[in-house]
Design an enzyme around this catalytic site. Structure first.
Site, PDB file in Angstrom:
ATOM      1  N   TYR A  53       0.914  -1.289  -0.077  1.00 53.20           N
ATOM      2  CA  TYR A  53      -0.124  -0.025   0.075  1.00 53.20           C
ATOM      3  C   TYR A  53       0.912   1.243  -0.162  1.00 53.20           C
ATOM      4  CZ  TYR A  53      -4.872  -0.179  -0.129  1.00 53.20           C
ATOM      5  OH  TYR A  53      -6.236   0.006  -0.651  1.00 53.20           O
ATOM      6  N   GLU A  55      -0.409   4.811  -0.556  1.00 51.43           N
ATOM      7  CA  GLU A  55      -1.138   6.283  -1.044  1.00 51.43           C
ATOM      8  C   GLU A  55      -0.220   7.255  -0.696  1.00 51.43           C
ATOM      9  OE1 GLU A  55      -4.183   5.545   2.061  1.00 51.43           O
ATOM     10  OE2 GLU A  55      -5.609   4.968   0.674  1.00 51.43           O
ATOM     11  N   ASP A 199      -6.454  12.779 -25.559  1.00 54.09           N
ATOM     12  CA  ASP A 199      -6.619  11.558 -24.921  1.00 54.09           C
ATOM     13  C   ASP A 199      -6.042  10.687 -26.148  1.00 54.09           C
ATOM     14  OD1 ASP A 199      -7.323   9.006 -24.296  1.00 54.09           O
ATOM     15  OD2 ASP A 199      -9.318   9.371 -23.685  1.00 54.09           O
ATOM     16  N   THR A 225      -4.347   5.373 -21.899  1.00 57.95           N
ATOM     17  CA  THR A 225      -4.238   3.909 -21.413  1.00 57.95           C
ATOM     18  C   THR A 225      -2.600   3.697 -21.555  1.00 57.95           C
ATOM     19  OG1 THR A 225      -4.787   3.113 -23.322  1.00 57.95           O
ATOM     20  CG2 THR A 225      -6.615   3.500 -21.851  1.00 57.95           C
ATOM     21  N   LYS A 228      -2.873  -0.526 -24.824  1.00 54.66           N
ATOM     22  CA  LYS A 228      -3.214  -0.533 -26.027  1.00 54.66           C
ATOM     23  C   LYS A 228      -2.004  -0.606 -27.030  1.00 54.66           C
ATOM     24  CE  LYS A 228      -7.561   1.424 -25.238  1.00 54.66           C
ATOM     25  NZ  LYS A 228      -8.777   2.450 -25.092  1.00 54.66           N
ATOM     26  N   ARG A 234      -2.374  -3.246 -18.017  1.00 59.97           N
ATOM     27  CA  ARG A 234      -3.558  -2.416 -17.986  1.00 59.97           C
ATOM     28  C   ARG A 234      -3.389  -1.255 -17.045  1.00 59.97           C
ATOM     29  NH1 ARG A 234      -7.064  -5.288 -20.997  1.00 59.97           N
ATOM     30  NH2 ARG A 234      -8.570  -3.322 -20.985  1.00 59.97           N
TER      31      ARG A 234
HETATM   32  C1  LIG Z   1      -9.648   2.910 -24.320  1.00 56.18           C
HETATM   33  C2  LIG Z   1      -9.958   4.210 -24.213  1.00 56.18           C
HETATM   34  C3  LIG Z   1      -9.997   4.814 -22.856  1.00 56.18           C
HETATM   35  C4  LIG Z   1     -10.539   4.068 -21.819  1.00 56.18           C
HETATM   36  O1  LIG Z   1      -9.633   3.192 -21.355  1.00 56.18           O
HETATM   37  P1  LIG Z   1     -10.056   2.044 -20.179  1.00 56.18           P
HETATM   38  O2  LIG Z   1      -8.751   1.741 -19.546  1.00 56.18           O
HETATM   39  O3  LIG Z   1     -10.830   0.967 -20.891  1.00 56.18           O
HETATM   40  O4  LIG Z   1     -10.804   2.747 -19.362  1.00 56.18           O
HETATM   41  C5  LIG Z   1     -10.269   6.153 -22.855  1.00 56.18           C
HETATM   42  N1  LIG Z   1     -10.076   6.949 -24.036  1.00 56.18           N
HETATM   43  C6  LIG Z   1      -9.958   6.550 -25.016  1.00 56.18           C
HETATM   44  C7  LIG Z   1      -9.907   7.262 -26.274  1.00 56.18           C
HETATM   45  C8  LIG Z   1      -9.929   5.104 -25.415  1.00 56.18           C
HETATM   46  O5  LIG Z   1      -9.718   4.551 -26.553  1.00 56.18           O
END
Ligand SMILES: *Cc1c(COP(=O)(O)O)cnc(C)c1O
Length: 417
Positions: A53, A55, A199, A225, A228, A234
């Protein structure tokens, strides 16, 4: 006596994991948001850091025992800073969606205004779509794509921004095959005094590998993220200009989250280390080359692609002219061993749960070392199945050919057992 293994303790779960590993080895995985994380990344993600932990942030924690965890988080931060050339990084968001919620929480109160891309046009839920907290608790105005060419409607973006004067403007996509004009977004955001958030969840690996333009320097806040195209564990992260560091950190912890997932942060540090190697640039370039090769094949077989091609890792195919909807096509493709998702296309005449398109992506197959020749074969198989989605003979033939190809390309992080 040594401690029992997973298979001994819980054969049911162990067997399901083994089957899932087999599925990932023996299928062509084209879900654009998925990938294969390396063995090194997975080792870190499954490590004893899970037990700790912590925080707070490195050097400012609420519990003792942070000697090593602090070093891990600091390494993750320093590597991501270097990879993207940013001033400040927060690696604690549990995933992409919490990262985006933290950005909302950092700058907005309920009812404040945002502008973002609508889900049906390729945006993400967390950019203000109405079923998401980001659309429910905030006044979100959504732009779309142009009807004639399905490219982002920058005139509409400017109109909405001038009319509503949002505090936050979102750009970045989840089902859009083209580059985003970050400079144009920045110009509009500056004009209306909005903070621009880019994003880059889908394309962060391509940006890290210099195969895609970067919003850094144009958008003061960047979210992503980590699992991807970046091929990490993750997780989520927020990159920002130094002037927003305090607000972002406070919004993540204690604003939104408790203890960070240290094992994931260690795995992100490993993924960043991998992405800093020259070989990752080759990977990122190959992802795009592969997507273009697959797009060419699909179009040569008469499959319509939204915007007529791709600049990225992602292809959005409109199957209307093939007289099959997205969902039955995706189901038939899965039977043949090709795994993708059904997806709405812009101005879709069908319903969201039964839309006209499928979304395809090349990050995972490229991680296996497949190249343009394989993409042409896969594109051909997709066309074969889409043209005869109920023909069991076609599906069986594709399945057989595809299994032979999968045998030739090992998958990172997985062993044939
Ligand atoms: C995949 C994605 C997210 C969210 O990610 P999670 O890990 O699934 O919560 C946010 N924004 C965009 C543009 C995405 O493609």
């Amino acid at each position: 006596m040594s401690e029992p293994t997973l298979a001994q303790v819980d054969p049911e779960i162990a067997s399901l994991i083994a089957k899932e590993e087999r599925r990932q080895l023996d299928s062509i995985r084209l879900i654009a948001s998925e990938n294969y994380a390396s063995r090194a990344v997975q080792e870190a993600a499954g490590s004893a850091l899970n037990n700790k932990y912590s925080e707070g942030y490195p050097g400012k924690r609420y519990y003792q025992g942070q000697e090593y965890v602090d070093k891990v988080e600091t390494l993750a931060i320093e590597r991501i800073k270097k990879l993207f050339g940013v001033e400040h990084v927060n690696v604690q968001p549990y995933s992409g969606s919490p990262a985006n919620l933290a950005v909302h929480y950092a700058f907005l109160r309920p009812g404040d205004k945002t502008v973002g891309l609508g889900l049906p046009a390729g945006g993400h839920l967390t950019h203000g779509w109405k079923v998401s907290i980001t659309g429910d608790y905030f006044e979100a105005h959504q732009y779309g794509v142009r009807e004639n060419d399905h490219r982002l409607d920058m005139d509409q973006v400017a109109r909405l921004a001038r009319e509503h004067k949002p505090k936050l403007m979102w750009c970045g996509t989840t089902a859009y095959p083209r580059h985003v004009d970050y400079a144009k977004f920045a110009e509009i955001a500056n004009e209306v005094g909005a903070i621009l958030v880019a994003d880059i969840a889908h394309v962060s690996g391509l940006i890290a590998g210099k195969a895609h333009p970067s919003p850094v320097g144009l958008a003061p806040i960047v979210t992503s993220t980590t699992h991807k195209t970046l091929r990490g564990p993750r997780g989520g992260m927020i990159l920002c200009d130094a002037k927003y560091a305090k607000e972002i950190d406070k919004a993540v912890f204690p604003g939104l989250q408790g203890g960070p997932h240290n094992s994931g942060i260690a795995a992100l540090a490993v993924a960043a280390h991998e992405a800093l190697q020259p070989s990752f640039e080759t990977y990122a370039r190959n992802v795009v080359t592969n997507a273009k090769a697959m797009a060419e094949t699909l179009m040569s077989r008469g499959i319509d692609l939204v915007t007529g091609g791709t600049d990225t890792h992602l292809i959005l195919a409109d199957l209307t002219s093939k007289n099959v909807a997205g969902k039955p096509a995706a189901i038939a493709l899965e039977k043949a061993g090709i795994v993708c998702n059904y997806n709405s296309v812009p101005f879709d005449k069908r319903k969201p749960f039964d839309p006209s398109g499928i979304r395809l992506g090349t990050p995972a197959v490229t991680s296996r070392g497949m190249g343009p020749d394989e993409m042409k074969r896969i594109g051909g198989w997709i066309a074969d199945v889409v043209e005869a989605p109920t023909d069991e003979k076609v599906i069986a033939r594709v399945r057989g050919e595809l299994l032979a190809m999968c045998q030739q390309f090992p998958a990172p992080g997985l062993e044939r057992r």
